[in-house]
Design a protein around this motif. Structure first.
Motif, PDB file in Angstrom:
ATOM      1  N   GLU A   1       0.844  -1.195   0.000  1.00 18.98           N
ATOM      2  CA  GLU A   1       0.000   0.000   0.000  1.00 18.98           C
ATOM      3  C   GLU A   1       0.878   1.244   0.000  1.00 18.98           C
ATOM      4  OE1 GLU A   1      -2.589   2.183   3.345  1.00 18.98           O
ATOM      5  OE2 GLU A   1      -3.451   0.232   2.759  1.00 18.98           O
ATOM      6  N   ILE A   2       0.525   2.236  -0.813  1.00 21.86           N
ATOM      7  CA  ILE A   2       1.233   3.514  -0.863  1.00 21.86           C
ATOM      8  C   ILE A   2       0.193   4.625  -0.915  1.00 21.86           C
ATOM      9  CG2 ILE A   2       2.827   4.987  -2.160  1.00 21.86           C
ATOM     10  CD1 ILE A   2       4.111   2.460  -3.289  1.00 21.86           C
ATOM     11  N   ALA A   3       0.315   5.585  -0.019  1.00 21.36           N
ATOM     12  CA  ALA A   3      -0.597   6.740   0.029  1.00 21.36           C
ATOM     13  C   ALA A   3      -2.061   6.304   0.074  1.00 21.36           C
ATOM     14  CB  ALA A   3      -0.350   7.659  -1.165  1.00 21.36           C
ATOM     15  N   GLY A   4      -2.328   5.223   0.808  1.00 16.56           N
ATOM     16  CA  GLY A   4      -3.688   4.756   0.972  1.00 16.56           C
ATOM     17  C   GLY A   4      -4.235   3.958  -0.188  1.00 16.56           C
ATOM     18  N   GLN A   5      -3.412   3.684  -1.202  1.00 16.50           N
ATOM     19  CA  GLN A   5      -3.868   2.906  -2.354  1.00 16.50           C
ATOM     20  C   GLN A   5      -3.160   1.557  -2.390  1.00 16.50           C
ATOM     21  OE1 GLN A   5      -4.209   6.701  -5.394  1.00 16.50           O
ATOM     22  NE2 GLN A   5      -4.389   4.672  -6.264  1.00 16.50           N
ATOM     23  N   GLN A   6      -3.907   0.511  -2.712  1.00 22.65           N
ATOM     24  CA  GLN A   6      -3.355  -0.835  -2.782  1.00 22.65           C
ATOM     25  C   GLN A   6      -2.509  -0.991  -4.045  1.00 22.65           C
ATOM     26  OE1 GLN A   6      -3.690  -3.375  -0.435  1.00 22.65           O
ATOM     27  NE2 GLN A   6      -4.543  -1.677   0.778  1.00 22.65           N
ATOM     28  N   VAL A   7      -1.314  -1.516  -3.860  1.00 22.49           N
ATOM     29  CA  VAL A   7      -0.423  -1.768  -4.990  1.00 22.49           C
ATOM     30  C   VAL A   7      -0.896  -3.025  -5.715  1.00 22.49           C
ATOM     31  CG1 VAL A   7       1.940  -2.334  -5.678  1.00 22.49           C
ATOM     32  CG2 VAL A   7       1.528  -0.676  -3.828  1.00 22.49           C
TER      33      VAL A   7
END
Length: 478
Positions: free
Chosen positions: A416-422
């Motif tokens: 997860e980066i900045a609240g978004q799932q990779v």
């Protein structure tokens, strides 16, 4: 006499660059030129035993070019030196048209004024491929291992050098690709920003017979480039924006220090980045000019290109950053267009080289043929394919931290980066995180300097900013 020290010379994505009078000196240029010449003189290098040498508007570029030319001439190659500052594409085109083995261009492109550099071009009209650069590095290592830390040539070697104007042949090459009369007849008012670079005067000269309404700014030689780096990005193009608005122009185009990159402004003074230029050009080549071929882009380039290729049924190839990787495909197959995030774009029918004046003309031709300004074309693309926003931030960490940063980017796999799932991770060049909504974040550490570049694309600038900040945190926490 003091003992000579073994020089440290490292090749990057496009040749070798260094700080003038510190590591980029006449002696070091002669040494690298000798390595290039030794490679070009190999029996298996195609073309006549000829080399072209050109140079940009930077401080002392003509001196460095003369030193490289003397080395080549003293080594037995027919050496043709540009009689004036010229663009990198002009050197490449003349190397191709003259059936030469290759060329040397003295330029640091868009880098700050304290830098200069040496680009290596080949007889096919493009940058030396990675495999060729490796062989040139081996030639350089062989010289150094043999104790040759300096290459001295007599001043009389200049008597063997032929000087010529490289512009006419190059201009003729451009005329074969673009309908200049259509541009002239369009009635659009054009501002050209040459950013004090060596492509100054090119577009006005090419279009002068067409009655085009064209004005050039920053066309004089200024070795410090007026206090901004000669890279066509928003923070360096305030002068172009002001000129477009003051003249009520329909478009502004900008080329970088050695004229192989392009940027643009619409009639409202809004910056048009290389991603949108690439998309406009691709659509124009396919729909208006009826050309066909594969498309090549670098990993840091917009997904809008993917969508256009899917619509047109065109093969898309994604390569590491550096136009030499695009050039490699242009030599293998019929490539309609190839481009990179930094503004370097090349097209079918020309040499396998990025070319700022050519892409400026392609943009102007698209406006003339479609009867639409750039902003109108962009609005159409976004209405059809959805919004595509982009940004890049360059970080300059302490050099001592670079090994840890590089290790983190190679090994860590956040979910997860900045609240978004990779959704997936791609390490073709750097580390690229893809997200389910089509957004992406790319972190790429330079191999030659303490710089980490953070790139992102998403459907809004707000989301781009969040992803960029997430990327910055990954670097800072490494």
């Amino acid at each position: 006499m003091p003992e000579l020290k073994r020089p440290e010379i490292t090749f990057g994505t496009d040749g070798w660059r260094g700080i003038i009078a510190e590591d980029f000196t006449g002696a070091s240029v002669r040494l690298v030129a000798q390595a290039v010449v030794n490679f070009l003189k190999r029996a298996d290098t195609p073309g006549a035993p000829t080399i072209y040498v050109g140079y940009d508007n930077r401080s002392q570029s003509e001196y460095f070019a003369a030193e490289a030319a003397k080395v080549a001439a003293a080594s037995g190659l027919r050496t043709i030196l540009s009689s004036a500052a010229c663009s990198s594409p002009a050197v490449s085109y003349n190397s191709y048209a003259g059936d030469a083995r290759g060329a040397i261009m003295i330029t640091a492109s868009h880098n700050p004024p304290q830098f200069n550099g040496l680009k290596i071009k080949m007889g096919y009209g493009g940058s030396a491929l990675p495999s060729m650069v490796t062989q040139i590095e081996q030639e350089l290592s062989a010289l150094l291992d043999a104790g040759v830390y300096a290459v001295d040539v007599p001043a009389s070697a200049m008597d063997l050098v032929h000087k010529t104007d490289l512009r006419p042949a190059y201009f003729d090459g451009l005329r074969k690709v673009v309908d200049l009369d259509a541009i002239g007849a369009s009635g659009y008012k054009i501002v050209v920003d040459s950013m004090h670079g060596s492509g100054a005067g090119y577009l006005p000269s090419i279009l002068q017979q067409t009655n085009a309404q064209i004005t050039e700014i920053r066309g004089d030689r200024n070795p410090v480039f007026g206090g901004v780096n000669p890279e066509p990005i928003p923070q360096n193009l305030g002068a172009l924006r002001d000129a477009v608005l003051a003249a009520k122009a329909d478009v502004g185009v900008a080329i970088d220090g050695d004229a192989d990159r392009v940027g643009a402004m619409d009639s409202h003074g809004n910056f048009v980045d290389s991603h949108r230029i690439f998309a406009i050009a691709l659509r124009h080549l396919y729909e208006n000019k009826g050309l066909r071929g594969s498309v090549v882009k670098t990993v840091s380039t917009t997904r809008l290109i993917d969508k256009l290729c899917a619509k047109y049924g065109l093969e898309l190839r994604v390569v590491p950053i550096g136009f030499k990787n695009i050039c490699e495909w242009m030599l293998k197959e019929q490539v309609l267009i190839g481009g990179e995030e930094s503004g370097g774009i090349g097209v079918l029918g020309h040499i396998p080289e990025r070319d700022g004046p050519l892409m400026s003309l392609i943009l102007l031709e698209s406006m003339a043929v479609r009867h639409q300004r750039l902003e109108e074309q962009i609005d159409e693309l976004m209405a059809e394919f959805g919004p595509h926003e982009y940004n890049r931030v360059d970080l300059h960490p302490n050099p001592a931290r670079m090994p840890a940063i590089i290790r983190t980017l190679k090994e860590d796999n956040p979910t997860e980066i900045a609240g978004q799932q990779v959704a997936s991770i791609d390490r073709t060049d750097g580390t690229k995180f893809d997200f389910a909504d089509g957004s992406w974040l790319l972190l790429r550490a330079s191999g030659t300097e303490p710089v980490v570049r953070v790139y992102s694309e998403s459907s809004s600038q707000e989301n781009v900013a969040r992803l960029i900040e997430g990327g910055v945190q990954i670097v800072e926490n490494a």
